[in-house]
Design a protein around this motif. Sequence first.
Motif, PDB file in Angstrom:
ATOM      1  N   ASP A  34      19.455 -16.497  16.226  1.00 31.40           N
ATOM      2  CA  ASP A  34      19.156 -15.234  16.359  1.00 31.40           C
ATOM      3  C   ASP A  34      17.475 -14.634  15.711  1.00 31.40           C
ATOM      4  N   GLY A  35      16.537 -14.475  16.085  1.00 33.91           N
ATOM      5  CA  GLY A  35      15.436 -14.290  15.108  1.00 33.91           C
ATOM      6  C   GLY A  35      14.623 -14.694  15.569  1.00 33.91           C
ATOM      7  N   TYR A  36      14.386 -14.631  16.765  1.00 35.20           N
ATOM      8  CA  TYR A  36      13.773 -15.264  18.220  1.00 35.20           C
ATOM      9  C   TYR A  36      12.903 -13.396  18.652  1.00 35.20           C
ATOM     10  N   THR A  37      11.414 -13.817  19.255  1.00 34.52           N
ATOM     11  CA  THR A  37      10.934 -12.576  19.538  1.00 34.52           C
ATOM     12  C   THR A  37       9.804 -13.359  20.464  1.00 34.52           C
ATOM     13  N   PHE A  38       9.293 -12.205  21.517  1.00 36.94           N
ATOM     14  CA  PHE A  38       8.154 -12.363  22.480  1.00 36.94           C
ATOM     15  C   PHE A  38       6.907 -11.497  21.882  1.00 36.94           C
ATOM     16  N   ASP A  39       6.079 -12.236  22.008  1.00 41.62           N
ATOM     17  CA  ASP A  39       4.571 -12.089  21.411  1.00 41.62           C
ATOM     18  C   ASP A  39       4.493 -10.733  21.253  1.00 41.62           C
ATOM     19  N   ASN A  40       5.513  -9.436  22.635  1.00 42.65           N
ATOM     20  CA  ASN A  40       4.838  -7.929  21.713  1.00 42.65           C
ATOM     21  C   ASN A  40       6.457  -7.573  21.167  1.00 42.65           C
TER      22      ASN A  40
ATOM     23  N   ARG B 253      -1.928 -20.343  17.978  1.00 42.61           N
ATOM     24  CA  ARG B 253      -0.448 -20.441  17.520  1.00 42.61           C
ATOM     25  C   ARG B 253      -0.146 -19.279  17.524  1.00 42.61           C
ATOM     26  N   SER B 254       1.481 -19.168  17.589  1.00 45.50           N
ATOM     27  CA  SER B 254       2.061 -17.834  17.756  1.00 45.50           C
ATOM     28  C   SER B 254       2.696 -17.696  15.891  1.00 45.50           C
ATOM     29  N   ASP B 255       2.143 -16.309  15.444  1.00 42.32           N
ATOM     30  CA  ASP B 255       2.862 -16.650  14.141  1.00 42.32           C
ATOM     31  C   ASP B 255       5.043 -16.327  13.905  1.00 42.32           C
ATOM     32  N   SER B 256       4.724 -15.912  15.174  1.00 39.27           N
ATOM     33  CA  SER B 256       5.816 -15.441  15.764  1.00 39.27           C
ATOM     34  C   SER B 256       7.003 -16.360  16.419  1.00 39.27           C
ATOM     35  N   TRP B 257       6.259 -16.855  16.420  1.00 33.61           N
ATOM     36  CA  TRP B 257       7.498 -19.030  16.960  1.00 33.61           C
ATOM     37  C   TRP B 257       8.643 -19.378  15.654  1.00 33.61           C
TER      38      TRP B 257
ATOM     39  N   GLU C 214       2.860 -28.344  38.594  1.00 36.08           N
ATOM     40  CA  GLU C 214       2.500 -29.480  37.948  1.00 36.08           C
ATOM     41  C   GLU C 214       2.294 -28.565  36.602  1.00 36.08           C
ATOM     42  N   PRO C 215       0.687 -27.913  36.845  1.00 32.46           N
ATOM     43  CA  PRO C 215       0.120 -27.209  36.411  1.00 32.46           C
ATOM     44  C   PRO C 215      -0.081 -25.872  35.754  1.00 32.46           C
ATOM     45  N   SER C 216       0.891 -25.147  36.249  1.00 31.78           N
ATOM     46  CA  SER C 216       1.228 -24.029  35.809  1.00 31.78           C
ATOM     47  C   SER C 216       2.666 -24.718  34.329  1.00 31.78           C
ATOM     48  N   LEU C 217       4.196 -25.416  35.378  1.00 32.83           N
ATOM     49  CA  LEU C 217       4.257 -25.185  33.754  1.00 32.83           C
ATOM     50  C   LEU C 217       3.911 -26.543  32.719  1.00 32.83           C
ATOM     51  N   TYR C 218       2.338 -26.741  32.724  1.00 34.00           N
ATOM     52  CA  TYR C 218       1.891 -27.759  31.581  1.00 34.00           C
ATOM     53  C   TYR C 218       1.515 -26.017  30.453  1.00 34.00           C
ATOM     54  N   VAL C 219       1.459 -25.123  30.853  1.00 34.06           N
ATOM     55  CA  VAL C 219       1.036 -23.671  30.446  1.00 34.06           C
ATOM     56  C   VAL C 219       1.963 -23.113  30.348  1.00 34.06           C
ATOM     57  N   ILE C 220       2.637 -22.538  30.893  1.00 34.50           N
ATOM     58  CA  ILE C 220       4.351 -22.014  31.170  1.00 34.50           C
ATOM     59  C   ILE C 220       4.503 -23.029  29.557  1.00 34.50           C
ATOM     60  N   ARG C 221       5.022 -24.266  29.691  1.00 33.76           N
ATOM     61  CA  ARG C 221       5.302 -24.693  28.224  1.00 33.76           C
ATOM     62  C   ARG C 221       5.112 -24.574  27.236  1.00 33.76           C
ATOM     63  N   GLN C 222       4.429 -24.313  27.338  1.00 32.53           N
ATOM     64  CA  GLN C 222       3.910 -23.293  25.232  1.00 32.53           C
ATOM     65  C   GLN C 222       3.588 -22.299  25.047  1.00 32.53           C
ATOM     66  N   LEU C 223       3.951 -21.380  26.589  1.00 33.78           N
ATOM     67  CA  LEU C 223       3.750 -20.653  26.309  1.00 33.78           C
ATOM     68  C   LEU C 223       5.199 -19.436  25.790  1.00 33.78           C
ATOM     69  N   TYR C 224       6.193 -20.064  26.789  1.00 30.89           N
ATOM     70  CA  TYR C 224       7.565 -19.640  26.544  1.00 30.89           C
ATOM     71  C   TYR C 224       8.778 -20.978  26.466  1.00 30.89           C
TER      72      TYR C 224
ATOM     73  N   GLU D 226      -1.156 -12.281  34.725  1.00 25.55           N
ATOM     74  CA  GLU D 226      -2.398 -12.952  33.971  1.00 25.55           C
ATOM     75  C   GLU D 226      -2.620 -12.831  32.559  1.00 25.55           C
ATOM     76  N   THR D 227      -1.806 -12.332  32.055  1.00 25.04           N
ATOM     77  CA  THR D 227      -1.708 -11.911  30.399  1.00 25.04           C
ATOM     78  C   THR D 227       0.078 -12.033  29.816  1.00 25.04           C
ATOM     79  N   PRO D 228       0.308 -13.453  30.006  1.00 30.32           N
ATOM     80  CA  PRO D 228       1.521 -13.550  29.229  1.00 30.32           C
ATOM     81  C   PRO D 228       2.388 -13.206  28.053  1.00 30.32           C
ATOM     82  N   ILE D 229       3.244 -12.485  28.238  1.00 26.46           N
ATOM     83  CA  ILE D 229       4.062 -12.231  27.505  1.00 26.46           C
ATOM     84  C   ILE D 229       5.065 -13.187  26.484  1.00 26.46           C
ATOM     85  N   GLY D 230       4.627 -14.105  26.232  1.00 27.50           N
ATOM     86  CA  GLY D 230       5.749 -15.723  26.080  1.00 27.50           C
ATOM     87  C   GLY D 230       6.613 -14.881  24.629  1.00 27.50           C
ATOM     88  N   ASN D 231       7.526 -16.442  24.451  1.00 28.95           N
ATOM     89  CA  ASN D 231       7.856 -16.075  23.474  1.00 28.95           C
ATOM     90  C   ASN D 231       8.151 -17.961  22.688  1.00 28.95           C
ATOM     91  N   GLY D 232       7.016 -18.505  22.949  1.00 27.31           N
ATOM     92  CA  GLY D 232       6.466 -19.931  22.554  1.00 27.31           C
ATOM     93  C   GLY D 232       6.163 -19.676  21.931  1.00 27.31           C
TER      94      GLY D 232
END
Lengths: 336, 545
Positions: free
Chosen positions: B104-110, B240-244, B59-69, B216-222
């Motif tokens: 089309d057009g989705y990117t990761f943070d990097n 908030r990620s600008d690339s989302w 549960e604790p992992s999923l709560y963070v992962i769902r916002q990052l990815y 440790e430093t996720p590269i998300g797409n969310g």
Amino acid sequence: MGRYVVRRLLQFIPTVLGTMFLLHYLTSLAVQFSGNPVRALFGDRTPPESVLNALTQRLGYDDPCLDQRGNPCFGLFLNRMEGIFLNFDFGVNLRQREVTDLVADAVPFTLKLVVIAIVFEAVVGIAAGVLAGLRGGSFADYLVKISTVFLISVPIFVLGVLVRQYVGVQFGNTLREQSWVPEVIADGVFSPGFKPDYPWASLVIPGLVLGAISLATTARLTRTSIMENIRADFVRTAKAKGLANKRVIGVHTLRNSLIPVITYLGVDIGGLLGGAVVTETIFNIPGIGRLVTQAARTGESSVVVGVVTMLALVFLIANLLVDILYAVLDPRIRYE
Amino acid sequence: MRGKFLKVAVAATATAMLATACSGGGDSESSESTGKSGGELRVYASEPAFLLPSAGDDEPSLYVIRQLYRGLVKYNAETGAPENDIAESIDSQDQKTWTIKLKDGYTFDNGEKVNADSFIRSWNFAAYGPNAQNNAYFMKRIAGIKEVSSEDPDGEGPQKAPEPKAKELSGLKKVDDLTFTVELSEPFSGFPTIIGYPGFFPMAEACIADHEKCNETPIGNGPYKIEGSWQHNVGITVVRSDSWKGEPGKPDKINYRIFADVDSGYAAFQAGELDVMYTLPPARFKEAKQTYGDRLYEQPGDSLTYVGMPLYVDAFKEKKIRQAISLSIDRQSIIDAVFDGRFTPATGYVAPSFQGARENICQYCKKDVEKAKQLLQEAGGWKGGKLTLWANAGAGHDAWLQAVGDQIKAALGIDYELKVNLQFAEYLETADNRKFTGPFRLGWGPDYPFLETYLSPLYSTGADSNNSTFSNPEFDALLAQGDAADSVEAAIPFYQKAEDILVEELPVIPMWWGKVGAVYSENVDKFVWNSVADADYGQTSLKQN
């Protein structure tokens, strides 16, 4: 003096090795009797064989001796020693993080907490003890006696929870409603637990709680010691020589009275680390105590062995320092 | 129950829309859900296990992962039904080979593109046995899973497992940059539903290359990206990620404060340091309800607590015995006495909130002492000696299990004893090794919003979590028919028929469904609870001054 220190340091080796073996044996027994801790990671969902085995192997729980109840697992112990002393490798926890990283993360918090506790118990405890000791039977003496009995009789987990609720939450909430109270006081000091925004301020109250019980002992020890020394011959002589009262109390009485107190404070570092296990959980401080509690609960042998070994070293060094300090306080004590 | 996986409630509509590739988009956003954006949301969290989609399953992992990815589909907040997120369409003719087209057009943070490769790469990484990723489990339906995982020849023994035959799943094929196909080992109509689980989220190439750093430093797409890196045991902050490109998150910042103990978290909430707490210390529930009133969110949950029957023990082979035991238990009275009424008695095997669930289908799940006695007599009486009831130590299960034992004893005159001294790990190993000598307590939480998650992993022949060793060819056949059905709607009747077999055979005795409770602070303007993913921090808005 030098030879004394070397001899003491040499004594560390069997002590540390013995501690490590005992811990290793206990944690191995825990795995032998309560099952592979990796399995518990998956809970009610049975993991695929291959994943379970891969993880078990990676985390070092695949040694067959861990299935044989009572087997001391000497092979595993030797591997562990080799890892620790030759490669400085303390192993990983169940989430595959290095134990050295875990400790490096946790130590600063515990250190701050213990420093606050020690300073508090030394300053307030000795002051209260001196006050009570110099005027036996006075109001101050009774106040110190009663309040210390009260402190000693409350277990730290009860004190902690009460302080968190009534000081951190309720009194804190009242403060937070007042606009004139500075934020560092209202949000930092009077917080129900550690806050990353106020890394020192929010540790003050937990530190006081941690130091409270030892403070009572410190005050009591100082009081008794002062009362004894104030009637001693050398104090009478000092007074007879016509020395100022300040000097008689400060140098002749207090210095000699502090010997048992310093011993106690030194030994108490170990006690504080033990108390930190409780305090850190109640006040949510990500320190060593919390780390070790959780590791023991989930059966993470490498974390328990690694961290407790380091704690044992701290304890030994603190005791050594105390013994050396004796010579400073009492010139009659010499180490050859 | 440790990790509660997906928690779900499902309504009828959107699953069908999805299977027939209706490219929904912004229309799911109703006018009410437009809370104001901005501010910093401070939420309660425990230390996550992992922040990699392929590994985080608690549960604790999923709560963070769902916002990052973000993945191919997301679940509707109210209905739990899947809606396309990064997927443009998900189609299949035979429920076995699925063609997935991406927007089309989705990117990761990097800056890396989110394309077919990102998904194939991530799923292959999760599935490959030696990577030991917890979510390998979810890849098991994809063709070629056997070849990428290898069995250790001697279990946990000294020999190392051989290198798997293949490094990649044979069932994943890239068609073009934004299209790929997934071939399953067997048809499965629920496939578009399960891929909203974070185990199926994409990972960047840089992330696979150094997954420890990415943990440790996720590269998300969310909608959110990490600020700084994961401060273990202290907190995680995402901004908030600008690339989302999708629907943006409401708060500017989400600050996950990590607590080791739920009581200290609750104290922080009381002191105004938290805005959302997705769980409450059970002992404080009543008090919290009085104090916070309508800011306490409560709804029926979907985690099942059951008492399993060891069908490998002779005394439990006769179904009338199992029915008699089940009939002698009064669930509601135990819930009231032991749990302050915070559970709902189970009257079937599928959580009531799920699409296709039916209530009161289990005629043996209510107390009826007369009938229980009669069934026991018909079965030739109890021959098993003293009944041993099993539970793991230290989790408070002995209280209710004792009540169960007392009720069985009162109704059927069978004496019982509790065996509650095993630690969780050993208890689970006892279950895996089929060593229980009597009824045992276990639990189950759904993995995805599809009722199959309550049936096949627990009761189909040889399934991983089939701890009662139930095996029924008719049941297996019905599940296979449901899996191969043309659509979710067409599949449900088969699963329901399969459930009908369970309520008659009772391989496990369903006890109750959990209830969830969350509190939020006065700063919160609109609190959003997703029926699958629980507290939805990205859509929870704060009052703006």
